[in-house]
Design a protein around this motif. Structure first.
Motif, PDB file in Angstrom:
ATOM      1  N   TYR A   1     -22.022 -35.110   6.232  1.00 58.15           N
ATOM      2  CA  TYR A   1     -21.016 -34.162   6.712  1.00 58.15           C
ATOM      3  C   TYR A   1     -20.911 -32.948   5.782  1.00 58.15           C
ATOM      4  N   LEU A   2     -20.941 -33.208   4.475  1.00 57.51           N
ATOM      5  CA  LEU A   2     -20.845 -32.103   3.519  1.00 57.51           C
ATOM      6  C   LEU A   2     -22.032 -31.152   3.659  1.00 57.51           C
TER       7      LEU A   2
ATOM      8  N   ARG B   1     -23.569 -30.386   6.398  1.00 56.32           N
ATOM      9  CA  ARG B   1     -23.298 -29.540   7.561  1.00 56.32           C
ATOM     10  C   ARG B   1     -22.260 -28.473   7.243  1.00 56.32           C
ATOM     11  N   ILE B   2     -21.228 -28.835   6.491  1.00 53.23           N
ATOM     12  CA  ILE B   2     -20.205 -27.846   6.121  1.00 53.23           C
ATOM     13  C   ILE B   2     -20.814 -26.751   5.246  1.00 53.23           C
TER      14      ILE B   2
ATOM     15  N   LYS C   1     -20.860 -23.625   7.496  1.00 54.93           N
ATOM     16  CA  LYS C   1     -19.632 -22.869   7.203  1.00 54.93           C
ATOM     17  C   LYS C   1     -19.788 -21.938   6.002  1.00 54.93           C
TER      18      LYS C   1
ATOM     19  N   TRP D   1     -19.433 -26.721  -2.727  1.00 53.32           N
ATOM     20  CA  TRP D   1     -18.043 -26.953  -2.309  1.00 53.32           C
ATOM     21  C   TRP D   1     -17.071 -26.306  -3.302  1.00 53.32           C
TER      22      TRP D   1
ATOM     23  N   PHE E   1     -11.451 -30.928   3.629  1.00 54.40           N
ATOM     24  CA  PHE E   1     -12.665 -31.546   4.174  1.00 54.40           C
ATOM     25  C   PHE E   1     -12.407 -32.021   5.609  1.00 54.40           C
TER      26      PHE E   1
ATOM     27  N   TYR F   1     -12.221 -29.114   8.114  1.00 59.32           N
ATOM     28  CA  TYR F   1     -13.551 -28.636   8.512  1.00 59.32           C
ATOM     29  C   TYR F   1     -14.187 -29.578   9.536  1.00 59.32           C
ATOM     30  N   LEU F   2     -14.077 -30.883   9.290  1.00 63.58           N
ATOM     31  CA  LEU F   2     -14.679 -31.860  10.203  1.00 63.58           C
ATOM     32  C   LEU F   2     -14.036 -31.773  11.588  1.00 63.58           C
TER      33      LEU F   2
ATOM     34  N   MET G   1     -15.217 -28.632  13.382  1.00 56.49           N
ATOM     35  CA  MET G   1     -16.608 -28.725  13.815  1.00 56.49           C
ATOM     36  C   MET G   1     -16.827 -29.807  14.869  1.00 56.49           C
TER      37      MET G   1
END
Length: 262
Positions: free
Chosen positions: A107-108, A110-111, A115, A159, A242, A245-246, A249
């Motif tokens: 997931y991180l 993708r962020i 993003k 991050w 976090f 953002y998830l 998305m």
């Protein structure tokens, strides 16, 4: 009935290893070992009572879990073990093979790419590290491969650069039903883990030698000192961001509550 504890044998979990540090656990327990994705699954299915699970596992299943206080694996900047490694510079990356060992790191990734770097890439599951040019690796595997690629993106570093917050990779969590049945053992475990963490850093070199790790002691000391094993209000702020953002998305369906045992 013994307490079933999900256990991960990585370099970054050594401070919690109460058997290594000699902190007495005054309760019956059984260690169930696995990689992060396996421990996530065991806790979700109820095969274990408590375990060190990825932040994403808690966020996706928060209604089933409580968090143990003051314990995490986090990084205040670069983590050195959650890396996108590539044969190409970032502007040429079009596809990333993602490790299946950690959903949080997936997931991180993708962020960071979608993003922070505003870059669309194609994602696949990592099967053979030798057959791809760009991969997300975590933990001991990332450390082992980090010098074999010309380009490296430290996801925790990205991050921090964009949020100025620590990134929380993993939490100690207990199933709510297990907490009701085994509250005394869980509270004792929480205390044992905290004492072990403190004891480990009082004489890190001694415990690193006892652990028989496969890493150079100087690197292991540098790596572990660079991590953050606490869980403060700033860490929860990061977890909330976090989660936001998830949600934005479409990777999770609802915003979690973060419930800590008392």
């Amino acid at each position: 009935m013994s307490l079933k504890i999900g256990w991960i044998d990585y370099l970054n979990t050594l401070p919690f290893n109460f058997e290594l540090t000699g902190v007495k656990a005054d309760f019956d327990y059984q260690l169930i070992k696995g990689v992060p994705s396996q421990i996530n699954q065991y806790l979700r299915k109820g095969s274990i009572d408590v375990g060190f699970v990825s932040s994403a596992e808690y966020i996706e299943n928060f209604k089933d879990y409580y968090i143990l206080p003051d314990l995490s694996i986090s990084s205040l900047n670069k983590v050195h073990s959650v890396l996108v490694l590539s044969e190409k510079p970032v502007n040429q990356i079009t596809e990333i093979a993602l490790t299946t060992a950690s959903k949080t790191s997936r997931y991180l990734t993708r962020i960071v790419f979608e993003k922070f770097l505003n870059k669309k890439v194609f994602y696949t599951d990592l099967k053979d590290i030798n057959k791809i040019d760009t991969a997300l690796l975590i933990g001991d595997e990332a450390i082992a491969y980090r010098d074999k690629y010309p380009y490296s993106i430290d996801l925790s570093g990205e991050w921090y650069r964009h949020t100025k917050l620590p990134f929380v990779f993993a939490l100690w969590c207990v199933r709510k039903e297990s907490f009701q049945r085994k509250k005394s053992e869980i509270l004792k475990l929480s205390s044992v883990l905290k004492i072990s963490k403190e004891k480990f850093f009082e004489d890190m070199e001694k415990y690193l030698k006892k652990s028989k790790i496969d890493f150079d002691t100087d690197f292991a000391k540098f790596y572990l000192k660079n991590l953050d094993f606490c869980l403060s209000s700033q860490h929860f702020e990061s977890l909330q961001l976090f989660s936001n953002y998830l949600l934005e998305m479409g990777l999770i369906e609802e915003k979690p509550d973060f419930e800590v045992i008392k």
